[in-house]
Motif scaffolding. Structure first.
Motif, PDB file in Angstrom:
ATOM      1  N   LYS A 171       0.809  -1.208   0.000  1.00  0.00           N
ATOM      2  CA  LYS A 171       0.000   0.000   0.000  1.00  0.00           C
ATOM      3  C   LYS A 171       0.843   1.258   0.000  1.00  0.00           C
ATOM      4  O   LYS A 171       0.445   2.263  -0.560  1.00  0.00           O
ATOM      5  N   TYR A 172       1.987   1.228   0.676  1.00  0.00           N
ATOM      6  CA  TYR A 172       2.820   2.418   0.858  1.00  0.00           C
ATOM      7  C   TYR A 172       4.248   2.119   0.409  1.00  0.00           C
ATOM      8  O   TYR A 172       5.128   1.847   1.224  1.00  0.00           O
ATOM      9  N   PRO A 173       4.510   2.189  -0.893  1.00  0.00           N
ATOM     10  CA  PRO A 173       5.786   1.722  -1.436  1.00  0.00           C
ATOM     11  C   PRO A 173       6.978   2.675  -1.286  1.00  0.00           C
ATOM     12  O   PRO A 173       8.104   2.281  -1.549  1.00  0.00           O
ATOM     13  N   VAL A 174       6.744   3.925  -0.872  1.00  0.00           N
ATOM     14  CA  VAL A 174       7.854   4.870  -0.731  1.00  0.00           C
ATOM     15  C   VAL A 174       8.255   4.923   0.744  1.00  0.00           C
ATOM     16  O   VAL A 174       7.433   5.180   1.621  1.00  0.00           O
ATOM     17  N   ILE A 175       9.532   4.664   0.999  1.00  0.00           N
ATOM     18  CA  ILE A 175      10.054   4.551   2.352  1.00  0.00           C
ATOM     19  C   ILE A 175      11.080   5.658   2.586  1.00  0.00           C
ATOM     20  O   ILE A 175      11.975   5.871   1.770  1.00  0.00           O
ATOM     21  N   HIS A 176      10.932   6.354   3.694  1.00  0.00           N
ATOM     22  CA  HIS A 176      11.820   7.454   4.078  1.00  0.00           C
ATOM     23  C   HIS A 176      12.326   7.141   5.475  1.00  0.00           C
ATOM     24  O   HIS A 176      11.549   7.119   6.433  1.00  0.00           O
ATOM     25  N   HIS A 177      13.633   6.833   5.593  1.00  0.00           N
ATOM     26  CA  HIS A 177      14.215   6.456   6.889  1.00  0.00           C
ATOM     27  C   HIS A 177      15.290   7.463   7.239  1.00  0.00           C
ATOM     28  O   HIS A 177      16.217   7.673   6.467  1.00  0.00           O
ATOM     29  N   VAL A 178      15.147   8.084   8.401  1.00  0.00           N
ATOM     30  CA  VAL A 178      16.050   9.147   8.832  1.00  0.00           C
ATOM     31  C   VAL A 178      16.687   8.761  10.160  1.00  0.00           C
ATOM     32  O   VAL A 178      16.007   8.274  11.063  1.00  0.00           O
ATOM     33  N   PHE A 179      17.991   8.993  10.260  1.00  0.00           N
ATOM     34  CA  PHE A 179      18.725   8.743  11.497  1.00  0.00           C
ATOM     35  C   PHE A 179      19.293  10.066  11.992  1.00  0.00           C
ATOM     36  O   PHE A 179      19.891  10.818  11.213  1.00  0.00           O
ATOM     37  N   PHE A 180      19.106  10.340  13.284  1.00  0.00           N
ATOM     38  CA  PHE A 180      19.575  11.569  13.918  1.00  0.00           C
ATOM     39  C   PHE A 180      20.660  11.236  14.935  1.00  0.00           C
ATOM     40  O   PHE A 180      20.482  10.340  15.765  1.00  0.00           O
ATOM     41  N   TRP A 181      21.748  11.979  14.888  1.00  0.00           N
ATOM     42  CA  TRP A 181      22.795  11.906  15.900  1.00  0.00           C
ATOM     43  C   TRP A 181      22.641  13.147  16.778  1.00  0.00           C
ATOM     44  O   TRP A 181      22.653  14.273  16.268  1.00  0.00           O
ATOM     45  N   LEU A 182      22.474  12.949  18.046  1.00  0.00           N
ATOM     46  CA  LEU A 182      22.246  14.051  18.973  1.00  0.00           C
ATOM     47  C   LEU A 182      23.527  14.825  19.263  1.00  0.00           C
ATOM     48  O   LEU A 182      24.612  14.241  19.314  1.00  0.00           O
ATOM     49  N   LYS A 183      23.388  16.132  19.478  1.00  0.00           N
ATOM     50  CA  LYS A 183      24.531  16.940  19.914  1.00  0.00           C
ATOM     51  C   LYS A 183      25.004  16.495  21.289  1.00  0.00           C
ATOM     52  O   LYS A 183      26.193  16.528  21.590  1.00  0.00           O
ATOM     53  N   ASN A 184      24.056  16.098  22.127  1.00  0.00           N
ATOM     54  CA  ASN A 184      24.366  15.600  23.466  1.00  0.00           C
ATOM     55  C   ASN A 184      23.909  14.148  23.545  1.00  0.00           C
ATOM     56  O   ASN A 184      22.838  13.856  24.084  1.00  0.00           O
ATOM     57  N   PRO A 185      24.696  13.225  23.014  1.00  0.00           N
ATOM     58  CA  PRO A 185      24.245  11.837  22.909  1.00  0.00           C
ATOM     59  C   PRO A 185      23.918  11.161  24.232  1.00  0.00           C
ATOM     60  O   PRO A 185      23.129  10.221  24.267  1.00  0.00           O
TER      61      PRO A 185
END
Length: 135
Positions: free
Chosen positions: A33-47
């Motif tokens: 049903k939803y063929p477009v995938i958007h995966h985002v990874f964030f690195w924190l300034k203060n991990p």
């Protein structure tokens, strides 16, 4: 046919029927049903900051208001086994599904997305995006 053989026959027939029914079902209806995938990874300034991590998670969840996002999942690093192929250096991830590329493009310039960047961008030092379509 003996009672024992009849029971074995019924059990085998039931198992084969269940297997045939399961194999006829789509493996993953969401990707169909939803063929477009958007995966985002964030690195924190203060991990090490749980507060910053939780604030970013809160911010990512606001993106669900965008109508072209069909499914939104927000994640933090799992405590899985350490292996060379596992990257656990990031802090927060978002996984989004869209019906089409036009919906993903709408998301990029949507006021809610732009507001998210403005309000939460100070929390991350690095972002990597992986966009894909079902193959």
């Amino acid at each position: 046919m003996s009672v024992s053989n009849r029971r074995k026959f019924i059990a085998t027939t039931a198992a084969l029927t269940a297997g045939a029914a399961a194999s006829a079902m789509p493996l993953n209806t969401m990707t169909n049903k939803y063929p477009v995938i958007h995966h985002v990874f964030f690195w924190l300034k203060n991990p090490g900051s749980i507060e910053d991590r939780d604030k970013l998670v809160e911010g990512v969840k606001t993106l669900s208001k965008i109508e072209t996002i069909k499914e939104l999942r927000v994640g933090v690093v799992a405590s899985t086994e350490k292996r060379d192929v596992v990257d656990n250096s990031w802090g927060v991830s978002e996984l989004m599904f869209f019906s089409d590329l036009a919906g993903q493009a709408t998301y990029q310039t949507h006021p809610v997305h732009l507001e998210f960047i403005k309000n939460y961008g100070h929390l991350w030092e690095k972002v990597i995006v992986y966009d894909a379509v079902d193959a």
